[in-house]
Write a protein that holds these residues in place. Structure first.
Motif, PDB file in Angstrom:
ATOM      1  N   PRO A 224       0.833  -1.198   0.000  1.00  0.00           N
ATOM      2  CA  PRO A 224       0.000   0.000   0.000  1.00  0.00           C
ATOM      3  C   PRO A 224       0.869   1.250   0.000  1.00  0.00           C
ATOM      4  N   ARG A 225       0.316   2.372  -0.486  1.00  0.00           N
ATOM      5  CA  ARG A 225       0.998   3.640  -0.293  1.00  0.00           C
ATOM      6  C   ARG A 225       0.989   3.940   1.202  1.00  0.00           C
TER       7      ARG A 225
ATOM      8  N   ILE B 153      -2.568  10.111   0.073  1.00  0.00           N
ATOM      9  CA  ILE B 153      -2.851   8.695  -0.187  1.00  0.00           C
ATOM     10  C   ILE B 153      -4.276   8.510  -0.687  1.00  0.00           C
TER      11      ILE B 153
ATOM     12  N   VAL C 151      -8.045   5.222   4.803  1.00  0.00           N
ATOM     13  CA  VAL C 151      -6.683   4.855   5.175  1.00  0.00           C
ATOM     14  C   VAL C 151      -6.718   4.036   6.451  1.00  0.00           C
TER      15      VAL C 151
ATOM     16  N   GLU D   2      -1.508   4.503   5.980  1.00  0.00           N
ATOM     17  CA  GLU D   2      -1.354   3.740   4.749  1.00  0.00           C
ATOM     18  C   GLU D   2      -2.680   3.490   4.054  1.00  0.00           C
ATOM     19  N   GLU D   3      -2.596   3.224   2.791  1.00  0.00           N
ATOM     20  CA  GLU D   3      -3.752   2.920   1.959  1.00  0.00           C
ATOM     21  C   GLU D   3      -4.483   1.696   2.490  1.00  0.00           C
TER      22      GLU D   3
END
Length: 432
Positions: free
Chosen positions: A131-132, A149, A153, A200-201
Motif C-alpha cells: 500500500p501507499r 494517499i 486509510v 497507509e492505503e
C-alpha cells in the motif's frame, strides 16, 4: 566456557493458556536431541518447572538485563540453539542468537519484521505489492499523508502486534481520532517507535496468515489461517480457522510473494507469522512477524495438519532442516468472546460439551476490567475451539459453541479521552 551440557535456551515462556502446548513440544524435542531446555523468564516459575531443567528469573523486558543473564547462561553451558515466541522479546533474542553464533532470524531480519515502516520501505523498493504509506510524527503530518494517499486509510503504530492501535479512517475527522489512538497505543511498545504512526492505503480483501519455517533462507509453509476481525473501525482479531486443505496453500503466486518478502527482509532461520491480503493487484504483505502466530493459531495448525510447530522451531533453531509435511487433514478454528461494552467481569461460563468442540476456556477472573478499543485491546473473556471436516462446517460449529458462552458483568463508563489504556489481567506475563 563450560561445555559439559548442551542446552536449548528459551527466552520467555509466554502465558500458560496461550503457550503451554508449545512449551511442552519444545522441551520434548530438545531432550530428544540430547539438549537440556533452559528458560530465561520474567517471573518466578510455576507451571514452567515441569518442562525446563533450569530456569533463570530476571526482568527480560530490560534488554540489558536480558543480555547479561543470557551471557551468564552461555558461560556455564554450551548454547546450541535459542528460541523465542514473545513479541516484545524477539529483537533482543535475535541479537543474542547472533552473538552466540546459533541459527536465528538474525537481528537485521527481526528488525525488518518489528519495524513496520522499514518493512514497507524494503518491500516497496523490491517491487512487491504494497500500500501507499507514510510514517508520521504529528497530526498535521498524518492529515497531509491521508490527503495524498486518499481515503480510506489505515493508521497503525510503527511496532506493535495483535492489531493494537490499528484503526480505519474514512475521512479527516476519523483520521484525527485514529492518529491519537495509534500514537496512544504506541506508548506501550519499544521506545524508539513511540509517538509515531503509519498512515497507509486501505487494502481491500480478506486477511490470512501463514506460519512457516525458514531454514537457511528456504521458506517452508506449515499452515494457513483465515482471520475474522471485528469491532470496526478497529481490527480486533476475534477468530481464526486453519484448514489443512485450504486451496491458498497451493497458490504459487502467494507463496512466491511471501518467500520473496522473507529474502528481502533478511530472514534466514526460524519461524515467522506472515499476514497477507489477497487483493486485485496480487498478494499484499501486511506484515511479517519474527515469531510463531499468537491467538493459539499454532495449536489450531497442529490439530489440523499434524505438524508440530514446537518440534519445527527446535529443529530450525538447532540447525536441522524440519519436516513440514502434513500428517492429517481437518479444519480447526477458534472464536474469542468479547463483551458488548466495557465492563467489570462477575463470571464467565463456557460449554463443556458441544458438537465438534475441542476445548473451551475462561480467560479472565472475576473483577477484571474489560475495555474495548480505544480504551483497551484484546478484551477477551473466553474462547472456544472446534474441529470439522471442512472450513464452512467448522465456522458453523464455532458459531454454535460461542452462542453458549455466558458473560455476566457490570457495565462501566468508557475511559476518559487521553487516558492511558491497559491490557486485561491475564494477558500479561505476570505471576499467577
Amino acid at each position: 566456557m563450560n561445555t559439559s551440557s548442551d542446552v536449548l535456551l528459551a527466552i520467555g515462556s509466554g502465558l500458560r493458556l496461550y503457550r503451554e502446548y508449545l512449551v511442552k513440544s519444545v522441551a520434548a524435542r530438545a531432550r530428544s536431541r540430547g539438549l537440556k531446555p533452559v528458560l530465561l523468564n520474567n517471573i518466578e516459575p510455576t507451571w514452567q518447572q515441569e518442562y525446563f531443567d533450569e530456569i533463570v528469573v530476571a526482568n527480560v523486558f530490560d534488554h540489558e538485563i536480558l543480555r547479561d543473564r543470557a551471557r551468564r547462561i552461555a558461560a556455564r553451558h554450551h548454547v546450541v540453539g535459542l528460541v523465542c515466541w514473545d513479541e516484545p522479546l524477539v529483537q533482543p533474542a535475535a541479537e543474542m542468537a547472533d552473538e552466540l553464533g546459533v541459527p536465528g532470524l538474525t537481528s537485521v531480519g527481526v528488525r525488518g519484521c518489528r519495524d513496520k515502516n522499514r518493512a514497507r520501505q524494503v518491500l516497496t523498493a523490491a517491487g512487491l505489492v504494497q500500500p501507499r504509506f507514510e510514517l508520521t510524527r504529528s497530526l498535521d503530518q498524518a492529515r497531509a499523508a491521508a490527503e495524498r494517499i486518499g481515503y480510506p486509510v489505515v493508521v497503525k503504530p510503527q511496532a506493535l502486534g495483535a492489531s493494537m492501535g490499528v484503526v480505519r479512517a474514512d475521512d479527516r475527522a476519523e483520521l484525527d481520532t485514529a492518529f491519537r489512538t495509534a500514537t496512544s497505543a504506541s506508548t506501550i511498545g519499544d521506545e524508539p517507535f513511540r509517538d509515531t504512526a503509519i498512515v497507509e492505503e486501505y487494502a481491500v480483501g480478506p486477511e490470512i496468515s501463514i506460519d512457516a519455517a525458514v531454514y537457511k533462507g528456504e521458506y517452508l509453509p506449515m499452515y494457513l489461517a483465515r482471520k475474522r476481525t471485528g469491532l470496526q473501525p478497529y481490527f480486533e482479531e476475534v477468530g481464526h480457522i486453519v484448514d489443512a486443505a485450504d486451496p491458498l496453500l497451493g497458490d504459487a503466486a502467494l507463496l512466491d510473494t511471501v518467500a520473496r518478502a522473507h529474502r528481502e527482509l533478511g530472514v534466514e532461520n526460524g519461524i515467522t507469522h506472515t499476514e497477507v491480503k489477497p487483493t486485485a493487484r496480487g498478494p499484499l504483505i501486511i506484515e511479517v512477524n519474527g515469531r510463531l502466530g499468537g491467538d493459539l493459531i499454532p495449536f489450531l495448525g497442529k490439530i489440523a495438519t499434524g505438524i508440530d510447530p514446537g518440534e519445527v522451531l527446535v529443529d530450525v533453531a538447532t540447525g536441522h532442516r524440519p519436516s513440514t509435511a502434513p500428517t492429517r487433514s481437518a479444519a480447526v478454528g477458534i472464536r474469542f468472546g468479547y463483551p458488548e461494552r466495557d465492563c467489570i467481569v462477575r463470571s464467565v461460563t463456557v460449554p463443556q460439551h458441544a458438537p465438534g468442540l475441542v476445548t473451551a476456556a475462561v480467560m479472565v477472573e472475576p473483577g477484571v476490567e474489560l475495555r474495548l478499543p480505544p480504551g483497551g485491546y484484546i478484551a477477551r473473556h473466553s474462547f472456544v475451539v472446534c474441529e470439522a471436516d471442512d472450513a464452512p462446517r467448522c465456522a458453523e460449529l464455532l458459531e454454535a459453541a460461542s452462542a453458549s458462552v455466558e458473560l455476566i458483568g457490570d457495565p462501566i463508563d468508557p475511559l476518559a479521552a487521553g487516558a492511558t489504556f491497559t491490557l486485561p489481567a491475564g494477558l500479561l506475563d505476570a505471576a499467577e
